[in-house]
Design a protein around this motif. Structure first.
Motif, PDB file in Angstrom:
ATOM      1  N   PHE A  68       0.838  -1.238  -0.063  1.00 52.78           N
ATOM      2  CA  PHE A  68       0.140  -0.037  -0.167  1.00 52.78           C
ATOM      3  C   PHE A  68       0.802   1.244   0.011  1.00 52.78           C
ATOM      4  O   PHE A  68       0.533   2.286  -0.887  1.00 52.78           O
ATOM      5  CB  PHE A  68      -1.083   0.032   1.112  1.00 52.78           C
ATOM      6  CG  PHE A  68      -2.027  -0.855   0.848  1.00 52.78           C
ATOM      7  CD1 PHE A  68      -2.929  -0.390   0.081  1.00 52.78           C
ATOM      8  CD2 PHE A  68      -2.266  -2.014   1.782  1.00 52.78           C
ATOM      9  CE1 PHE A  68      -4.188  -1.310  -0.165  1.00 52.78           C
ATOM     10  CE2 PHE A  68      -3.373  -2.880   1.707  1.00 52.78           C
ATOM     11  CZ  PHE A  68      -4.313  -2.616   0.614  1.00 52.78           C
ATOM     12  N   TRP A  69       2.009   1.056   0.856  1.00 53.47           N
ATOM     13  CA  TRP A  69       2.744   2.510   0.908  1.00 53.47           C
ATOM     14  C   TRP A  69       3.569   2.836  -0.567  1.00 53.47           C
ATOM     15  O   TRP A  69       3.560   4.025  -0.818  1.00 53.47           O
ATOM     16  CB  TRP A  69       4.187   1.968   1.647  1.00 53.47           C
ATOM     17  CG  TRP A  69       4.656   3.118   2.738  1.00 53.47           C
ATOM     18  CD1 TRP A  69       5.727   3.887   2.009  1.00 53.47           C
ATOM     19  CD2 TRP A  69       4.291   3.986   3.751  1.00 53.47           C
ATOM     20  NE1 TRP A  69       6.048   5.272   2.929  1.00 53.47           N
ATOM     21  CE2 TRP A  69       5.020   5.104   3.934  1.00 53.47           C
ATOM     22  CE3 TRP A  69       3.205   3.749   4.528  1.00 53.47           C
ATOM     23  CZ2 TRP A  69       4.964   5.795   4.885  1.00 53.47           C
ATOM     24  CZ3 TRP A  69       2.927   4.631   5.532  1.00 53.47           C
ATOM     25  CH2 TRP A  69       3.758   5.667   5.672  1.00 53.47           C
ATOM     26  N   ILE A  70       3.785   1.668  -1.198  1.00 55.51           N
ATOM     27  CA  ILE A  70       4.354   1.886  -2.599  1.00 55.51           C
ATOM     28  C   ILE A  70       3.424   2.357  -3.691  1.00 55.51           C
ATOM     29  O   ILE A  70       3.747   3.241  -4.358  1.00 55.51           O
ATOM     30  CB  ILE A  70       5.051   0.607  -3.201  1.00 55.51           C
ATOM     31  CG1 ILE A  70       6.238   0.039  -2.356  1.00 55.51           C
ATOM     32  CG2 ILE A  70       5.451   0.567  -4.618  1.00 55.51           C
ATOM     33  CD1 ILE A  70       6.707  -1.054  -2.541  1.00 55.51           C
ATOM     34  N   VAL A  71       2.169   1.770  -3.398  1.00 56.63           N
ATOM     35  CA  VAL A  71       0.945   2.142  -4.444  1.00 56.63           C
ATOM     36  C   VAL A  71       0.585   3.770  -4.120  1.00 56.63           C
ATOM     37  O   VAL A  71       0.618   4.637  -5.175  1.00 56.63           O
ATOM     38  CB  VAL A  71      -0.070   1.193  -4.375  1.00 56.63           C
ATOM     39  CG1 VAL A  71      -1.214   1.945  -5.141  1.00 56.63           C
ATOM     40  CG2 VAL A  71       0.367  -0.143  -5.030  1.00 56.63           C
ATOM     41  N   ILE A  72       0.483   3.903  -3.041  1.00 56.87           N
ATOM     42  CA  ILE A  72       0.007   5.596  -2.546  1.00 56.87           C
ATOM     43  C   ILE A  72       1.297   6.219  -3.012  1.00 56.87           C
ATOM     44  O   ILE A  72       1.086   7.292  -3.536  1.00 56.87           O
ATOM     45  CB  ILE A  72      -0.267   5.564  -1.208  1.00 56.87           C
ATOM     46  CG1 ILE A  72      -1.511   4.840  -0.974  1.00 56.87           C
ATOM     47  CG2 ILE A  72      -0.483   6.930  -0.776  1.00 56.87           C
ATOM     48  CD1 ILE A  72      -1.731   4.643   0.629  1.00 56.87           C
TER      49      ILE A  72
END
Length: 88
Positions: A68-72
């Motif tokens: 999620f951190w990467i996608v955001i």
């Protein structure tokens, strides 16, 4: 006293954690803005390093939060490419 040995992947995860904490610290002390490229690249670098370390030392919760951190972060980078970046 316990002796702690860290392998390459643990060191990589540790470095990734330092990148994310540094980004958050710079944000909190007003040296970076959420729209700065430095802030976003520190977050992306940290999350990718942690994902690689989790490849060997897997933890589902940590893996999912890093995804999620990467996608955001990638979303933020793409969005800010069109709006221009602020300096950190």
């Amino acid at each position: 006293m316990a002796h702690i040995e860290m392998d390459l992947f643990q060191w990589l995860g540790f470095g990734g954690m330092l990148c994310i904490v540094l980004a958050y610290f710079l944000l909190q002390i007003g040296k970076c803005d959420v729209h700065s490229l430095t802030y976003q690249l520190l977050n992306l670098t940290g999350a990718v390093a942690l994902i690689v370390s989790l490849y060997v030392h897997f933890n589902l919760g940590s893996f999912l939060i890093e995804i999620f951190w990467i996608v955001i972060t990638v979303y933020g980078i793409v969005k800010n490419l069109s709006n221009g970046y602020k300096k950190c």
